[in-house]
Design a protein around this motif. Sequence first.
Motif, short mmCIF file in Angstrom:
data_model
loop_
_atom_site.label_atom_id
_atom_site.label_comp_id
_atom_site.label_asym_id
_atom_site.label_seq_id
_atom_site.Cartn_x
_atom_site.Cartn_y
_atom_site.Cartn_z
N VAL A 18 0.85 -1.20 0.00
CA VAL A 18 0.00 0.00 0.00
C VAL A 18 0.88 1.25 0.00
N ILE A 19 1.91 1.25 0.84
CA ILE A 19 2.82 2.40 0.92
C ILE A 19 3.49 2.63 -0.43
N GLU A 20 3.90 1.52 -1.07
CA GLU A 20 4.58 1.62 -2.37
C GLU A 20 3.62 2.13 -3.44
N LYS A 77 -6.32 6.02 -7.69
CA LYS A 77 -7.72 5.57 -7.83
C LYS A 77 -8.18 4.67 -6.69
N ARG A 78 -7.24 4.11 -5.93
CA ARG A 78 -7.61 3.24 -4.81
C ARG A 78 -7.91 4.02 -3.53
N PHE A 100 -8.31 6.54 3.15
CA PHE A 100 -8.82 5.17 3.10
C PHE A 100 -8.57 4.58 1.71
N TYR A 101 -7.84 3.47 1.70
CA TYR A 101 -7.33 2.85 0.48
C TYR A 101 -7.90 1.45 0.36
N TRP A 109 -7.72 -0.11 3.86
CA TRP A 109 -6.60 0.30 4.70
C TRP A 109 -6.77 1.76 5.11
N GLN A 110 -6.44 2.07 6.33
CA GLN A 110 -6.47 3.46 6.80
C GLN A 110 -5.02 3.95 6.91
N ILE A 111 -4.73 5.03 6.21
CA ILE A 111 -3.40 5.64 6.27
C ILE A 111 -3.53 6.92 7.08
#
Length: 197
Positions: A18-20, A77-78, A100-101, A109-111
């Motif tokens: 996700v980070i990448e 877009k995610r 939110f991804y 996922w919550q960033i």
Amino acid sequence: MESILDIASQMQKEAWAVIEDTDVMGLWASIGATINLVGSLKTDLLINNRDIDFHIYTNPFKLADSFSVISRLAENKRIKMINYSNLLEAEDKCIEWHAFYDDQDGNSWQIDMIHILNESPYVGYFENVAERISKVLTSETREAILRIKNAIPIDKKVMSIQIYQAVIKDGIRDIESFRRWKEQNPEDGIITWVPPK
């Protein structure tokens, strides 16, 4: 049956993907920010709560810089939703962003990106907490923490620091003991416990 350590390892890999994909660290770095990973991913204790935590510093602090990074992040877009809280006048002295991804498997996922004023009392604080926890963890305490975290339903919000304190400081090793411990140790705002050196 998949072990708790295997599950945690898989979650860590997914979090880094996700980070990448979002390039969240690169986006903040592009405005000259220092971006520090904190929380469960930093301490290798991420398990069932898909939450990635960053603390961010810029000098000078400019609100417009914060918005410029988030507007670029939103182009992914995610990223399905972004929340913003202005706590510059609060004790924390920060801006909170929660993005939110949705990953390719449909997991959300919550960033959390906390952009902190340089005069905040929490500058570097949670980085130090993460470092101390990482240093004192043993294979036994790590596994106990992961088991307790994994046994707590996602909709029941429990601060991870409470679990770390219960396991590392007070020897708690299972979910039932943790529930009893929590009743005797109610939280009150920001918890400032940190493992002693």
